[in-house]
Design a protein around this motif. Structure first.
Motif, PDB file in Angstrom:
ATOM      1  N   GLN A 251      72.186 133.731 -50.617  1.00  0.00           N
ATOM      2  CA  GLN A 251      71.584 134.458 -51.746  1.00  0.00           C
ATOM      3  C   GLN A 251      70.838 135.700 -51.270  1.00  0.00           C
ATOM      4  O   GLN A 251      70.076 136.283 -52.030  1.00  0.00           O
ATOM      5  N   PHE A 422      60.796 136.209 -47.235  1.00  0.00           N
ATOM      6  CA  PHE A 422      61.508 134.942 -47.404  1.00  0.00           C
ATOM      7  C   PHE A 422      62.918 134.944 -46.818  1.00  0.00           C
ATOM      8  O   PHE A 422      63.329 133.994 -46.156  1.00  0.00           O
ATOM      9  N   PRO A 449      47.860 125.468 -49.510  1.00  0.00           N
ATOM     10  CA  PRO A 449      47.380 125.115 -50.847  1.00  0.00           C
ATOM     11  C   PRO A 449      48.372 125.458 -51.959  1.00  0.00           C
ATOM     12  O   PRO A 449      48.389 124.801 -52.989  1.00  0.00           O
ATOM     13  N   PHE A 450      49.223 126.463 -51.742  1.00  0.00           N
ATOM     14  CA  PHE A 450      50.104 126.872 -52.831  1.00  0.00           C
ATOM     15  C   PHE A 450      51.569 126.617 -52.526  1.00  0.00           C
ATOM     16  O   PHE A 450      52.448 127.235 -53.110  1.00  0.00           O
ATOM     17  N   GLY A 451      51.835 125.715 -51.606  1.00  0.00           N
ATOM     18  CA  GLY A 451      53.214 125.368 -51.292  1.00  0.00           C
ATOM     19  C   GLY A 451      53.416 125.229 -49.794  1.00  0.00           C
ATOM     20  O   GLY A 451      52.584 125.642 -48.990  1.00  0.00           O
ATOM     21  N   LEU A 452      54.547 124.647 -49.429  1.00  0.00           N
ATOM     22  CA  LEU A 452      54.821 124.403 -48.021  1.00  0.00           C
ATOM     23  C   LEU A 452      55.128 125.719 -47.291  1.00  0.00           C
ATOM     24  O   LEU A 452      55.663 126.658 -47.877  1.00  0.00           O
ATOM     25  N   LEU A 473      58.294 128.008 -47.686  1.00  0.00           N
ATOM     26  CA  LEU A 473      59.516 127.195 -47.696  1.00  0.00           C
ATOM     27  C   LEU A 473      60.388 127.540 -48.896  1.00  0.00           C
ATOM     28  O   LEU A 473      61.618 127.494 -48.818  1.00  0.00           O
ATOM     29  N   LEU A 474      59.759 127.858 -49.998  1.00  0.00           N
ATOM     30  CA  LEU A 474      60.464 128.352 -51.185  1.00  0.00           C
ATOM     31  C   LEU A 474      59.876 129.712 -51.523  1.00  0.00           C
ATOM     32  O   LEU A 474      58.684 129.929 -51.356  1.00  0.00           O
ATOM     33  N   ARG A 475      60.728 130.577 -52.015  1.00  0.00           N
ATOM     34  CA  ARG A 475      60.210 131.873 -52.440  1.00  0.00           C
ATOM     35  C   ARG A 475      59.167 131.644 -53.529  1.00  0.00           C
ATOM     36  O   ARG A 475      59.390 130.910 -54.477  1.00  0.00           O
ATOM     37  N   ARG A 476      58.025 132.265 -53.376  1.00  0.00           N
ATOM     38  CA  ARG A 476      56.940 132.056 -54.319  1.00  0.00           C
ATOM     39  C   ARG A 476      57.267 132.640 -55.687  1.00  0.00           C
ATOM     40  O   ARG A 476      57.906 133.694 -55.781  1.00  0.00           O
ATOM     41  N   GLY A 477      56.787 131.944 -56.708  1.00  0.00           N
ATOM     42  CA  GLY A 477      57.053 132.379 -58.068  1.00  0.00           C
ATOM     43  C   GLY A 477      55.818 132.902 -58.765  1.00  0.00           C
ATOM     44  O   GLY A 477      54.985 133.572 -58.154  1.00  0.00           O
ATOM     45  N   GLU A 478      55.678 132.559 -60.016  1.00  0.00           N
ATOM     46  CA  GLU A 478      54.619 133.151 -60.822  1.00  0.00           C
ATOM     47  C   GLU A 478      53.255 132.532 -60.567  1.00  0.00           C
ATOM     48  O   GLU A 478      52.232 133.159 -60.802  1.00  0.00           O
ATOM     49  N   TRP A 479      53.239 131.299 -60.125  1.00  0.00           N
ATOM     50  CA  TRP A 479      51.963 130.633 -59.866  1.00  0.00           C
ATOM     51  C   TRP A 479      51.349 131.255 -58.601  1.00  0.00           C
ATOM     52  O   TRP A 479      52.002 131.388 -57.589  1.00  0.00           O
TER      53      TRP A 479
ATOM     54  N   SER B  15      50.018 121.800 -57.215  1.00  0.00           N
ATOM     55  CA  SER B  15      49.755 122.992 -56.422  1.00  0.00           C
ATOM     56  C   SER B  15      48.350 123.522 -56.689  1.00  0.00           C
ATOM     57  O   SER B  15      47.780 123.263 -57.736  1.00  0.00           O
ATOM     58  N   GLY B  16      47.814 124.258 -55.708  1.00  0.00           N
ATOM     59  CA  GLY B  16      46.553 124.956 -55.921  1.00  0.00           C
ATOM     60  C   GLY B  16      45.401 124.364 -55.149  1.00  0.00           C
ATOM     61  O   GLY B  16      45.582 123.570 -54.224  1.00  0.00           O
ATOM     62  N   ARG B 250      55.061 121.510 -55.567  1.00  0.00           N
ATOM     63  CA  ARG B 250      53.947 121.954 -54.729  1.00  0.00           C
ATOM     64  C   ARG B 250      53.671 123.440 -54.827  1.00  0.00           C
ATOM     65  O   ARG B 250      52.666 123.916 -54.311  1.00  0.00           O
ATOM     66  N   GLN B 251      54.594 124.189 -55.392  1.00  0.00           N
ATOM     67  CA  GLN B 251      54.363 125.631 -55.526  1.00  0.00           C
ATOM     68  C   GLN B 251      54.457 126.072 -56.991  1.00  0.00           C
ATOM     69  O   GLN B 251      54.523 127.262 -57.263  1.00  0.00           O
ATOM     70  N   ASP B 253      53.183 125.996 -61.166  1.00  0.00           N
ATOM     71  CA  ASP B 253      51.984 125.972 -62.004  1.00  0.00           C
ATOM     72  C   ASP B 253      51.514 124.524 -62.189  1.00  0.00           C
ATOM     73  O   ASP B 253      52.229 123.709 -62.773  1.00  0.00           O
ATOM     74  N   PHE B 450      76.414 134.460 -56.000  1.00  0.00           N
ATOM     75  CA  PHE B 450      75.166 135.001 -55.465  1.00  0.00           C
ATOM     76  C   PHE B 450      74.210 133.919 -55.000  1.00  0.00           C
ATOM     77  O   PHE B 450      73.014 134.149 -54.881  1.00  0.00           O
ATOM     78  N   GLY B 451      74.736 132.743 -54.714  1.00  0.00           N
ATOM     79  CA  GLY B 451      73.894 131.669 -54.206  1.00  0.00           C
ATOM     80  C   GLY B 451      74.264 130.338 -54.839  1.00  0.00           C
ATOM     81  O   GLY B 451      74.982 130.283 -55.844  1.00  0.00           O
ATOM     82  N   ARG B 475      64.974 130.137 -55.599  1.00  0.00           N
ATOM     83  CA  ARG B 475      64.582 131.173 -56.538  1.00  0.00           C
ATOM     84  C   ARG B 475      65.203 132.493 -56.093  1.00  0.00           C
ATOM     85  O   ARG B 475      65.125 132.866 -54.922  1.00  0.00           O
ATOM     86  N   TRP B 479      68.172 140.616 -54.002  1.00  0.00           N
ATOM     87  CA  TRP B 479      69.606 140.833 -54.007  1.00  0.00           C
ATOM     88  C   TRP B 479      70.160 140.393 -55.359  1.00  0.00           C
ATOM     89  O   TRP B 479      69.853 139.304 -55.838  1.00  0.00           O
TER      90      TRP B 479
END
Lengths: 600, 600
Positions: A251, A422, A449-452, A473-479, B15-16, B250-251, B253, B450-451, B475, B479
């Motif tokens: 991706q 990422f 605190p906000f993800g691995l 570990l995962l692309r961060r999102g809106e949180w 998360s948080g 974990r990441q 909301d 695309f993934g 996510r 690209w």
């Protein structure tokens, strides 16, 4: 071999349409491609146009793949499979591809008897040979009856047809723990194709491991040079071709991924070539350059740095303490690590080698110094400068100030922490491994605190240069969108308490660590009360491993995305304090939230 | 049990910061929390303040966890571990938590001898009991000497101390394939704590499985009601508490994740309650509402729909063919699936039940109809309306047009395809399972251009309502940023060729499928030449499985993020044509790129 092997890449390695993939492979310098069937099937380009497109791009089509589940205990089904193969032969003629990958069957009707299997392979070889095509038969690690290369070779040997040979795939062989040494005994002209992939050691279903977690050579834990050697010794003369199924690469921008992939093959070729130059021995860091506003100078001052020079023509200051040299570039932008300079006996040669390894040369006007420093760009955008050992070719750009400082006991730079974008974490490890000869450590993981967060360090054998790479570990999102991890410079000290006290006395903005951390530290380590009290007072983080101790204090994040740390190592601690990173990250986050709440 | 069990959640699920987590748990309606030690250690809140914060929020602190590697074959180390425990007891007194989780040791010095282990557990129980605290001992699935619940129970039984009991964790027990039935024989007052987690079936290292892939009950493949029954039969009277380590949660909301988590316990409680109402039997869809500009009406017309009604007060049209009813809302915004209406014998009760299951009630003014339709919001924002069986309570809002159409053979709605937001895929499956009683199929995966894409369908047993849910495996980043997957309505037809010919004759914008697809289809299926030619001409995609065939044609994406499909099922095909999805997605992508290249 007297010439460099040809390089190839399977289109499945890259993201996008078939056209995107072909253009990316060509731009990165590959000689050929494997056309992955689903990419062709989904493409609007007729095979004849794909052929022309590849020719225009200077790419050969080295393999069409995969053809699954050929053999069958059911004669009718085998006949249907032969018909299916003939249709693919039609396609290959249009494509101008002469070799097709046939992988061992995973179906219930797979043939167990080797003679019967050889007979069916022979039949297919006969059909292919009649049309000038070739069959490369591969043992899938999870094949039903054929899952090892010795068994696939035995089937091919018994089939005994000139249009039938083997395809070897490093993943299928090394994931099973097979010893590749016996490959050297297979006649080279029966090795029709070679697919290369690395991978981390994972304890999981081999099919899932293969489909999601393959890496380019040099990024994982497999011994690819040790695999390639017997293949070349056998006389294999085809391309070195990558087949890497990876969730992230699939991706990511294919142009970037193709360069990363191509670099992996250049480095592998170098590692197995008797005439290759080794990676340069690097020292340093000669300096780290920070882009910064005005917030950084008072902090460096409080940490005992002296401003020893001012650049003759640019808004750049030179700060020093011990062997730690930090350039502060006030050209603007948020505070960040802009450049890292390493020392080498022959910086020009080291830079040329970097460019040969597909590193992007940095236009000279971007350099911090007037001196002719060769520079390239690292995957995360950091500039990488090569200086001469002894540091004599860039210091002249700075007018000495005559300023000095007592210092707080900083002896040099311990390491640099670089949070990676990422999509480019594995690329970064390979880049530093190949371009600087730094050895990657195993990949680790911690719960922020906000993800691995995934972590991996690269360092030279003498630990003169260490880089601590991290990525979410995962692309961060809106949180918590503001949480892009800061970069940092870790400064080595011999006594964390004295150094931190000195910094605090001079007004350095030290990061406060919660009392809860010290209650836990007390429970775990049973430290002397006065030492624990000093830690608590100063915000010292203390990681203990069987090898030794890692003590650190940090500043707040300084006007952007960078902070400074003081680090003391005890015993043979070779890590980066990652077990304390979640506490540090929560504290940094808290400070930023607290500041955000202050009325402007 | 006469009353509902109390609900709890471990802070590690969310998360948080600790503060974020506590607020989210309380807002979602949990009765209590497990404080996960690293969350407390990283928090600036002293334990006494955490106690007050929880009290203010109406949360009890049901467990402090985890305490690792207590027992030791080395007496000095065991003494140090007891000291460590006493420090944690200090902390628990400040927190007001009376139970601590002690998990079986994974260390080299773990005690193998059950009597010696029992002796050490007894010693700890004695220390805890003296302070009014309790020890809940848990077998980790990867514990060195204790990894099953029967062995942990035997150690606790032999230790025989009133302050010592068991913690049971559904993941540790079900991941090993242990039969939970014998839990019913353990005295209920020795079951001190219960942790619940679901998980997909994965063939991988159990530690990694546990740390990354746990799910809330009802989202995975474990039989949680079957696990809970013997625990309740034993007389367990503590909270049902969730401990779910999941990379996505974990990441994400924490407010959203906590609601998802709470719903999972409500549904589990309902499933194990003798007096629970079952999920309502739903039918339909009564209608699907599309937000749309002007691009949709001509397409519906070309697909043979008649515009049968115009809303009395809103810019909404009603289109019909067979039992397929589509409302077109011209209020604006890009074309998308705005709402889905299901039929139920008692829509008001079904909606009340949805709200009881933490679904968010939709304010009435957002409804498409004047009729008093109860509605809630699905995790992806789609409105979900409940109508009365027979469809008599909303049609009156529309003034009949008297228009009719011959149709092209559409008999109804086969399914609705809803691409999900990255953070909410598992939440969506649980939502539809609990709120509509739709059963989730196994999660699948396919390689899109695309993934990778994950897929999961939910459907009622009679297949009257089917929803096809998809989400990108990672996510999406920079690209191909325009690639957010479109939603679609799949319309059932009895003859794909006739229907598609009719649509084309009427000018429907049908999606062209590459010839390469048909060459491959010919190789695979050996279809009659005339049939293959018709497919090629019309753009029919044909998926064959052992159960049957799935034939589909698609329109282009229509002015936003939605398209329409015609679907014919043969035999017992129960899928969604996902093997053809990559070809369809590449074709949709191509059309969009092609349009983007047209000068404006």
């Amino acid at each position: 071999m007297s010439r460099e092997p040809r390089t190839g890449i399977a289109t499945v390695c890259l993201s996008g349409t078939l056209d995107d993939k072909l253009r990316a492979a060509a731009a990165a310098g590959f000689d050929g491609v494997e056309i992955f069937e689903p990419d062709l099937v989904a493409s609007p380009l007729p095979p004849g146009e794909v052929r022309l497109r590849c020719a225009d791009l200077g790419l050969s089509i080295d393999l069409y793949q995969p053809f699954r589940d050929l053999d069958s205990t059911d004669p009718d089904r085998f006949a249907a499979n032969l018909r299916r193969a003939e249709r693919k032969f039609d396609l290959m003629e249009e494509l101008g591809a002469d070799t097709i990958l046939v992988c061992s069957s995973v179906a219930d009707d797979a043939v167990a008897d080797l003679d019967r299997l050889a007979e069916q392979l022979h039949t297919l070889g006969e059909r292919a040979g009649a049309r000038g095509l070739r069959i490369a038969y591969e043992a899938l690690a999870w094949g039903k009856e054929v899952s090892t290369y010795d068994r696939s070779w035995e089937a091919v040997r018994r089939a005994d047809h000139p249009a039938l040979g083997l395809c070897l795939d490093s993943f299928h062989i090394l994931s099973r723990g097979s010893d590749p040494a016996a490959i050297a005994d297979i006649p080279g002209d029966k090795l029709f194709f070679l697919q290369l992939a690395d991978a981390p050691h994972l304890s999981m279903d081999v099919l899932q491991w293969s489909r999601h977690h393959r890496l380019f050579p040099g990024q994982g834990a497999f011994d690819l040079p040790g695999f390639l050697a017997p293949v070349l010794a056998a006389g294999y003369a085809g391309p070195l071709s990558l087949e890497v199924f990876n969730d992230v690469f699939r991706q990511a921008d294919p142009d970037r991924a193709a360069i990363d992939a191509h670099r992996s093959l250049l480095a592998l070729t170098e590692a197995t070539s008797p005439v290759a130059q080794p990676a340069p021995e690097v020292r340093g860091p000669a300096f780290v350059e920070l882009s910064a506003g005005d917030s950084l100078a008072p902090v460096l001052s409080a940490l005992g740095f002296a401003r020893t020079g001012i650049h003759r023509t640019k808004p750049v200051e030179r700060w020093e303490q011990g062997t730690a040299r930090i350039l502060v570039n006030r050209s603007g932008g948020p505070a960040a690590v802009a450049a890292l300079a390493v020392e080498s006996a022959d910086p020009a040669a080291a830079a040329r080698r970097a460019v040969r390894l597909d590193a992007k040369r940095l236009p000279r006007e971007h350099g911090p110094a007037e001196a002719d420093l060769a520079a390239v760009t690292a995957p995360d955008g950091t500039a990488l400068f090569f200086c001469r050992n002894g540091n004599d070719d860039w210091t002249g750009d700075f007018v000495p100030t005559g300023e000095s400082a007592d210092g707080i006991g900083i002896t040099g730079i311990d390491h640099i922490g670089l949070a990676q974008p990422f999509d480019h974490f594995d690329e970064a490890a390979l880049f530093y491994r190949t371009v600087l000869g730094l050895e990657p450590a195993a990949t680790g993981e911690f719960a922020a605190p906000f993800g691995l967060v995934r972590s991996r360090a690269v360092a030279d054998p003498h630990r003169r240069i260490r880089l601590a790479l991290t990525v979410s570990l995962l692309r961060r999102g809106e949180w918590a969108p503001g949480v892009s991890e800061p970069q940092y410079i870790a400064l080595a000290v011999d006594d964390i308490l004295t150094a931190t006290q000195g910094a605090r006395a001079a007004g350095a903005p030290l990061l406060a660590i919660p009392d809860n951390y010290y209650a836990d530290l007390d429970a775990r380590l049973n430290l002397p009360a006065d030492r624990l009290a000093a830690y608590r007072d100063l915000g010292v983080l203390h990681e203990r491993t069987p090898e030794g101790d890692y003590l650190q204090t940090c500043t707040e994040v300084l006007g952007g995305r960078v902070f400074l740390a003081l680090v003391q190592r005890l015993g043979n601690h070779d890590g980066y304090g990652w077990s304390d990173a979640p506490v540090r990250m929560a504290a940094h986050r808290r400070r930023r939230i607290a500041r955000a709440h202050v009325p402007a």
